[in-house]
Design an enzyme around this catalytic site. Structure first.
Site, PDB file in Angstrom:
ATOM      1  N   GLU A   6       0.836  -1.214   0.000  1.00 40.02           N
ATOM      2  CA  GLU A   6       0.000   0.000   0.000  1.00 40.02           C
ATOM      3  C   GLU A   6       0.865   1.256   0.000  1.00 40.02           C
ATOM      4  O   GLU A   6       1.971   1.254   0.534  1.00 40.02           O
ATOM      5  CB  GLU A   6      -0.889   0.009   1.250  1.00 40.02           C
ATOM      6  CG  GLU A   6      -2.333  -0.370   0.983  1.00 40.02           C
ATOM      7  CD  GLU A   6      -3.116   0.601   0.111  1.00 40.02           C
ATOM      8  OE1 GLU A   6      -2.522   1.405  -0.643  1.00 40.02           O
ATOM      9  OE2 GLU A   6      -4.348   0.559   0.187  1.00 40.02           O
ATOM     10  N   ASP A  34      -4.568   5.884   5.711  1.00 41.18           N
ATOM     11  CA  ASP A  34      -5.168   7.134   6.161  1.00 41.18           C
ATOM     12  C   ASP A  34      -6.073   6.769   7.342  1.00 41.18           C
ATOM     13  O   ASP A  34      -5.624   6.683   8.470  1.00 41.18           O
ATOM     14  CB  ASP A  34      -5.931   7.724   4.969  1.00 41.18           C
ATOM     15  CG  ASP A  34      -6.146   9.217   5.092  1.00 41.18           C
ATOM     16  OD1 ASP A  34      -6.294   9.682   6.219  1.00 41.18           O
ATOM     17  OD2 ASP A  34      -6.178   9.915   4.063  1.00 41.18           O
ATOM     18  N   LYS A  69      -0.726   8.076   8.153  1.00 39.95           N
ATOM     19  CA  LYS A  69      -1.144   9.308   8.833  1.00 39.95           C
ATOM     20  C   LYS A  69      -1.716   8.904  10.177  1.00 39.95           C
ATOM     21  O   LYS A  69      -2.913   8.628  10.285  1.00 39.95           O
ATOM     22  CB  LYS A  69      -2.241  10.016   8.030  1.00 39.95           C
ATOM     23  CG  LYS A  69      -1.773  10.797   6.828  1.00 39.95           C
ATOM     24  CD  LYS A  69      -2.985  11.489   6.217  1.00 39.95           C
ATOM     25  CE  LYS A  69      -2.633  12.313   5.022  1.00 39.95           C
ATOM     26  NZ  LYS A  69      -3.839  12.817   4.350  1.00 39.95           N
ATOM     27  N   PHE A 125      -2.910  17.429   3.369  1.00 41.76           N
ATOM     28  CA  PHE A 125      -3.238  16.994   2.017  1.00 41.76           C
ATOM     29  C   PHE A 125      -1.933  16.717   1.282  1.00 41.76           C
ATOM     30  O   PHE A 125      -1.248  17.638   0.847  1.00 41.76           O
ATOM     31  CB  PHE A 125      -4.043  18.078   1.304  1.00 41.76           C
ATOM     32  CG  PHE A 125      -4.861  17.534   0.163  1.00 41.76           C
ATOM     33  CD1 PHE A 125      -4.369  16.547  -0.675  1.00 41.76           C
ATOM     34  CD2 PHE A 125      -6.144  18.005  -0.045  1.00 41.76           C
ATOM     35  CE1 PHE A 125      -5.123  16.038  -1.714  1.00 41.76           C
ATOM     36  CE2 PHE A 125      -6.915  17.502  -1.091  1.00 41.76           C
ATOM     37  CZ  PHE A 125      -6.403  16.515  -1.920  1.00 41.76           C
ATOM     38  N   VAL A 126      -1.552  15.470   1.191  1.00 37.84           N
ATOM     39  CA  VAL A 126      -0.268  15.142   0.562  1.00 37.84           C
ATOM     40  C   VAL A 126      -0.459  14.517  -0.816  1.00 37.84           C
ATOM     41  O   VAL A 126      -1.439  13.815  -1.059  1.00 37.84           O
ATOM     42  CB  VAL A 126       0.587  14.193   1.434  1.00 37.84           C
ATOM     43  CG1 VAL A 126       1.046  14.882   2.694  1.00 37.84           C
ATOM     44  CG2 VAL A 126      -0.159  12.920   1.772  1.00 37.84           C
ATOM     45  N   ASP A 178      -2.690  11.277  -5.319  1.00 31.08           N
ATOM     46  CA  ASP A 178      -3.169  12.281  -6.273  1.00 31.08           C
ATOM     47  C   ASP A 178      -4.016  13.356  -5.615  1.00 31.08           C
ATOM     48  O   ASP A 178      -4.521  13.208  -4.504  1.00 31.08           O
ATOM     49  CB  ASP A 178      -4.030  11.610  -7.347  1.00 31.08           C
ATOM     50  CG  ASP A 178      -5.405  11.176  -6.807  1.00 31.08           C
ATOM     51  OD1 ASP A 178      -5.446  10.508  -5.756  1.00 31.08           O
ATOM     52  OD2 ASP A 178      -6.426  11.535  -7.415  1.00 31.08           O
TER      53      ASP A 178
HETATM   54  C1  PRP Z   1      -5.949   5.693  -1.141  1.00 35.17           C
HETATM   55  C2  PRP Z   1      -4.760   4.805  -0.833  1.00 35.17           C
HETATM   56  C3  PRP Z   1      -5.323   3.740   0.053  1.00 35.17           C
HETATM   57  C4  PRP Z   1      -6.493   4.424   0.729  1.00 35.17           C
HETATM   58  C5  PRP Z   1      -6.136   4.727   2.135  1.00 35.17           C
HETATM   59  O1  PRP Z   1      -6.616   5.195  -2.246  1.00 35.17           O
HETATM   60  O2  PRP Z   1      -4.170   4.270  -2.001  1.00 35.17           O
HETATM   61  O3  PRP Z   1      -5.754   2.632  -0.685  1.00 35.17           O
HETATM   62  O4  PRP Z   1      -6.759   5.635   0.038  1.00 35.17           O
HETATM   63  O5  PRP Z   1      -7.207   5.370   2.797  1.00 35.17           O
HETATM   64  P1  PRP Z   1      -7.900   4.775   4.094  1.00 35.17           P
HETATM   65  O6  PRP Z   1      -6.808   4.277   5.007  1.00 35.17           O
HETATM   66  O7  PRP Z   1      -8.624   5.965   4.663  1.00 35.17           O
HETATM   67  O8  PRP Z   1      -8.828   3.692   3.704  1.00 35.17           O
HETATM   68  P2  PRP Z   1      -7.808   6.006  -2.986  1.00 35.17           P
HETATM   69  O9  PRP Z   1      -9.117   5.462  -2.513  1.00 35.17           O
HETATM   70  O10 PRP Z   1      -7.576   7.475  -2.851  1.00 35.17           O
HETATM   71  O11 PRP Z   1      -7.643   5.550  -4.508  1.00 35.17           O
HETATM   72  P3  PRP Z   1      -6.349   5.689  -5.464  1.00 35.17           P
HETATM   73  O12 PRP Z   1      -5.325   4.741  -4.901  1.00 35.17           O
HETATM   74  O13 PRP Z   1      -6.829   5.278  -6.801  1.00 35.17           O
HETATM   75  O14 PRP Z   1      -5.892   7.124  -5.396  1.00 35.17           O
END
Ligand code: PRP
Length: 183
Positions: A103, A107, A135, A156-157, A163
């Site tokens: 991963e 977050d 985080k 906001f990183v 992205d």
């Molecule tokens: C992001 C990241 C993780 C998730 C983490 O993916 O890649 O998979 O968020 O967040 P959480 O711990 O709050 O669940 P996102 O859903 O933004 O999709 P992406 O990878 O396509 O940008």
């Protein structure tokens, strides 16, 4: 893309390409030791984890298979709800496999908590998690991460897979996005 190419859009550099690669090399050495002689399958969720997957897989001095999933969170788009729908499932059968989830960021932790439970139910021989970033201030659930990179502030990183509106994923480093970009 270099951090310098978007200097006006960022307020702080959190991690340079060099720092990221040094950490990935460190984690790769641990994985090589822990899985010596084993057949490892790296699993990443699109799209954010693509950069970590590409660099980790190439850094490892052992054979690994790679596979990808695409998922979508239900609910509001900016925060994960923990309720996840699979858009594209893995090609690999996990039965009896040594699996490492790769991963980019934890977050709230909800995505990984869901993913771990989902993959666990498929009968792998072992299942561990590698996460480059975390985080801590945003955590809603605790996730047991075996291979961990860096704690970062709850800002906001963007960059290295992360992205804003599908941009900045191809930045080599990780940086805090300037408010004028999203306000
Ligand atoms: C992001 C990241 C993780 C998730 C983490 O993916 O890649 O998979 O968020 O967040 P959480 O711990 O709050 O669940 P996102 O859903 O933004 O999709 P992406 O990878 O396509 O940008």
């Amino acid at each position: 893309m270099e951090l310098a190419d978007v200097a006006d859009d960022i307020t702080e550099v959190l991690l340079t390409q060099e720092q990221i690669h040094a950490k990935i090399a460190e984690l790769a050495r641990r994985i090589e030791k822990d899985y010596a002689g084993e057949n490892v399958l790296l699993v990443a969720v699109l799209k954010g984890a693509v950069m970590v997957m590409a660099d980790l897989a190439r850094e490892l001095k052992m054979h690994v298979e790679i596979d990808f999933m695409s998922v979508s969170s239900y609910g509001m788009s900016t925060e994960s709800s923990g309720v996840v729908r699979i858009l594209k499932d893995l090609d690999a059968d996990l039965t009896g496999r040594h699996v490492i989830i790769v991963e980019d960021i934890i977050d709230s932790g909800l995505t990984l908590a869901w993913l771990r439970a989902n993959l666990e139910s498929r009968g792998p021989a072992s299942l561990q998690i590698l996460a480059l970033l975390r985080k801590p201030a945003a955590a809603k659930v605790d996730v047991d991460v075996r291979y961990f990179g860096f704690d970062i502030p709850n800002a906001f990183v963007v960059g290295y897979g992360l992205d804003y509106a599908e941009k900045y994923r191809n930045l080599r480093g990780v940086a805090v996005l300037a408010p004028h970009v999203y306000e």
